[in-house]
Structures are given as structure tokens and as C-alpha cells.
Design a protein around this motif. Structure first.
Motif, mmCIF file in Angstrom:
data_model
loop_
_atom_site.group_PDB
_atom_site.id
_atom_site.type_symbol
_atom_site.label_atom_id
_atom_site.label_comp_id
_atom_site.label_asym_id
_atom_site.label_seq_id
_atom_site.Cartn_x
_atom_site.Cartn_y
_atom_site.Cartn_z
ATOM 1 N N GLN A 179 0.835 -1.207 0.000
ATOM 2 C CA GLN A 179 0.000 0.000 0.000
ATOM 3 C C GLN A 179 0.869 1.256 0.000
ATOM 4 O O GLN A 179 1.901 1.300 0.660
ATOM 5 C CB GLN A 179 -0.879 0.031 1.264
ATOM 6 N N PRO A 180 0.452 2.296 -0.717
ATOM 7 C CA PRO A 180 1.139 3.588 -0.565
ATOM 8 C C PRO A 180 0.792 4.180 0.795
ATOM 9 O O PRO A 180 -0.339 4.034 1.268
ATOM 10 C CB PRO A 180 0.563 4.426 -1.708
ATOM 11 N N VAL A 181 1.745 4.794 1.454
ATOM 12 C CA VAL A 181 1.499 5.386 2.772
ATOM 13 C C VAL A 181 2.048 6.802 2.796
ATOM 14 O O VAL A 181 2.869 7.190 1.962
ATOM 15 C CB VAL A 181 2.145 4.555 3.900
ATOM 16 N N LEU A 202 4.517 3.063 -8.624
ATOM 17 C CA LEU A 202 3.738 1.908 -9.070
ATOM 18 C C LEU A 202 2.950 1.264 -7.924
ATOM 19 O O LEU A 202 2.008 0.507 -8.165
ATOM 20 C CB LEU A 202 4.659 0.848 -9.692
ATOM 21 N N VAL A 203 3.352 1.552 -6.701
ATOM 22 C CA VAL A 203 2.671 0.963 -5.533
ATOM 23 C C VAL A 203 1.326 1.662 -5.365
ATOM 24 O O VAL A 203 1.265 2.834 -4.986
ATOM 25 C CB VAL A 203 3.530 1.107 -4.263
ATOM 26 N N ASP A 204 0.238 0.923 -5.663
ATOM 27 C CA ASP A 204 -1.098 1.541 -5.659
ATOM 28 C C ASP A 204 -2.124 0.786 -4.828
ATOM 29 O O ASP A 204 -3.306 1.105 -4.845
ATOM 30 C CB ASP A 204 -1.609 1.666 -7.100
ATOM 31 N N GLY A 205 -1.663 -0.228 -4.089
ATOM 32 C CA GLY A 205 -2.595 -0.986 -3.261
ATOM 33 C C GLY A 205 -3.342 -2.062 -4.005
ATOM 34 O O GLY A 205 -4.196 -2.748 -3.416
ATOM 35 N N SER A 206 -3.029 -2.257 -5.292
ATOM 36 C CA SER A 206 -3.714 -3.304 -6.053
ATOM 37 C C SER A 206 -2.724 -4.254 -6.735
ATOM 38 O O SER A 206 -3.021 -5.435 -6.909
ATOM 39 C CB SER A 206 -4.636 -2.682 -7.113
ATOM 40 N N ARG A 207 -1.549 -3.760 -7.107
ATOM 41 C CA ARG A 207 -0.559 -4.620 -7.755
ATOM 42 C C ARG A 207 0.081 -5.555 -6.731
ATOM 43 O O ARG A 207 0.377 -5.166 -5.604
ATOM 44 C CB ARG A 207 0.528 -3.787 -8.434
ATOM 45 N N THR A 208 0.308 -6.790 -7.148
ATOM 46 C CA THR A 208 1.011 -7.733 -6.286
ATOM 47 C C THR A 208 2.501 -7.456 -6.337
ATOM 48 O O THR A 208 2.995 -6.723 -7.211
ATOM 49 C CB THR A 208 0.769 -9.183 -6.743
ATOM 50 N N LEU A 209 3.237 -8.050 -5.408
ATOM 51 C CA LEU A 209 4.682 -7.911 -5.404
ATOM 52 C C LEU A 209 5.253 -8.390 -6.731
ATOM 53 O O LEU A 209 6.130 -7.739 -7.312
ATOM 54 C CB LEU A 209 5.285 -8.716 -4.249
#
Length: 252
Positions: A179-181, A202-209
Motif C-alpha cells: 500500500q502507498p502510505v 507503481l505501488v497503488d494498493g492493487s498490484r502484487t509484489l
């Protein structure tokens, strides 16, 4: 000298060096981190949570050897300055090199910074060894001080982590969602490298690692290591890594 107040003791086989460093930075404390394995001991010194010096008992990581490898001094200059150092114990090798005219003062500062950074980054490749952190201050004349933001050291050092499976596990596995924080207060002034910022975006809370690593600007293995650094620093969350490191620091 560093105070003898014991704060944290662990083992690099199970305890995460990036998380330990991130915790020291988060608390903003002065102290010394000592890592040891076999016959090598490396110490990293902190002031207000940032790195100001590092030492190593590995001769190959001495200032003289570092300067020789970088081409700033010759073998003859190293030998002569080492002989002078033995005749006057207690003096610093860098100071002797400058006084002998083998090194310019501005070259010394850059050389020490490069040496310290190399020692710190080398610790990220250690997969075993003891680690101890003590809070305290030390005499002003004990070390040649520089300043390396610990957050930058974690972001750069994590690229040297040697076990990709451990990195993936600490991130929560290939299917973990990051998640973005909101950026922590102590990291508000940190400037990310272009590829680091591109990966963070790219970290948007929906993409997997797995998806983040494949879509990131660098190769998947390096992307994963940088994401782990961001997780340790709390630039992304939630923390799904196992075995969080907690260093208890007494309130002033």
C-alpha cells in the motif's frame, strides 16, 4: 566512548539489518552498531539516527587500501605513510597522508565517505554474524565524521542483499499487496533516485509484489530489494514481513 547501556543484541541470520538500521533512523538516536563474524568486526556510528562513520578490522577495507584501489595514492606512498603512522601511533592515516603531501584535504573527505559507504554496504551481504546496538555518544575526536543519511544507506545497501527468497518472504510473498502510505516525518526531506521514485509510484494498493517487480524500472530482483528497503523505512505498507525488529529506546 560509547556508553555501555545495552539496547539490542541479535543475529544477522534471523534479524534484518535493513529493519535494524531503519529503526535506529526512526528513533533518531546516537549510538554504535557492531557486527561481527569469524575474525572480522565492523562498527557503524550514528548521530541523530544518521551514519557519521564506520570502521572495519578487515585490512582490505582500511583507508589506505581504499585509496590505493581507487588510484589516489601509490604503493610507495602507502608504504611510506604507514611507516610514518607506526612511528607516531594515535595519529590518523588520512591526516598523515595530507601532511606528507600525498593527498589533498578535499580528497580525504571524499575518500573517507567512500570508505564508510563501502563498509556499510558490505554488511548487507552478510547472512550470518552477531549484531549489537548501543545507544550513546562518543568523544568528539574519536572519529572523522561525515554524514550519510541512514535512509539512503538502506535504499542503496538493500541492492546487495544476497538471498532473494528471504527478501520475497519478508515482503509477504509474491502475491503480497503493498500500500502507498504517507511519508514518515523523518523521511520528508529524503530525495529518491529516479528509478526508486518510479518504482514507488507503481505501488497503488492493487498490484502484487510479482507485478510490481515485473513492471518496475530495474530487473525484478533489484526491484524487490528496493521495495523491501521501502518497506523497512515505512515508505510503503502495511508491514507484512515476518519477524519485525524492535529496538527499545529510553525517552530522554
Amino acid at each position: 566512548m560509547v556508553s555501555e547501556e545495552f539496547v539490542f543484541h541479535g543475529d544477522l541470520e534471523s534479524d534484518s539489518l535493513p529493519e535494524i538500521l531503519a529503526t535506529i533512523h526512526r528513533h533518531g538516536v546516537p549510538g554504535v552498531l557492531e557486527c561481527a563474524r569469524e575474525n572480522v568486526t565492523k562498527c557503524v556510528y550514528f548521530a541523530t539516527g544518521d551514519i557519521i562513520f564506520a570502521t572495519s578490522t578487515d585490512r582490505d577495507e582500511s583507508l589506505g587500501e581504499s585509496l590505493l584501489k581507487s588510484g589516489l595514492i601509490t604503493e610507495d606512498q602507502l608504504r611510506l605513510s604507514s611507516d610514518e603512522l607506526r612511528r607516531a601511533p594515535g595519529r590518523r592515516h588520512g591526516t598523515v597522508l595530507v601532511q606528507m603531501g600525498f593527498l589533498e584535504p578535499h580528497e580525504l573527505g571524499s575518500a573517507v565517505r567512500n570508505q564508510v559507504q563501502a563498509i556499510v554496504w558490505s554488511l548487507f551481504s552478510w547472512t550470518s554474524g552477531t549484531v549489537t546496538f548501543r545507544v550513546g555518544t562518543f568523544r568528539e575526536d574519536e572519529v572523522y565524521k561525515i554524514k550519510i543519511p541512514t535512509a539512503k544507506a538502506v535504499l542503496g545497501g538493500c541492492r546487495y542483499l544476497s538471498d532473494p527468497k528471504d527478501v520475497t518472504a519478508r515482503l509477504g510473498g509474491r502475491s503480497a499487496i503493498l500500500q502507498p502510505v504517507k511519508r514518515p516525518r523523518r523521511l520528508e526531506g529524503i530525495e529518491l533516485e529516479l528509478e526508486e521514485q518510479a518504482l514507488l509510484d507503481l505501488v497503488d494498493g492493487s498490484r502484487t509484489l510479482y507485478e510490481l517487480c515485473e513492471a518496475g524500472p530495474l530487473n525484478p530482483g533489484i526491484n524487490a530489494r528496493i521495495l523491501y528497503a521501502m518497506l523497512a523505512l515505512k515508505l510503503v505498507g502495511p508491514d507484512q514481513s515476518s519477524g519485525a525488529i524492535r529496538i527499545q529506546v529510553k525517552d530522554a
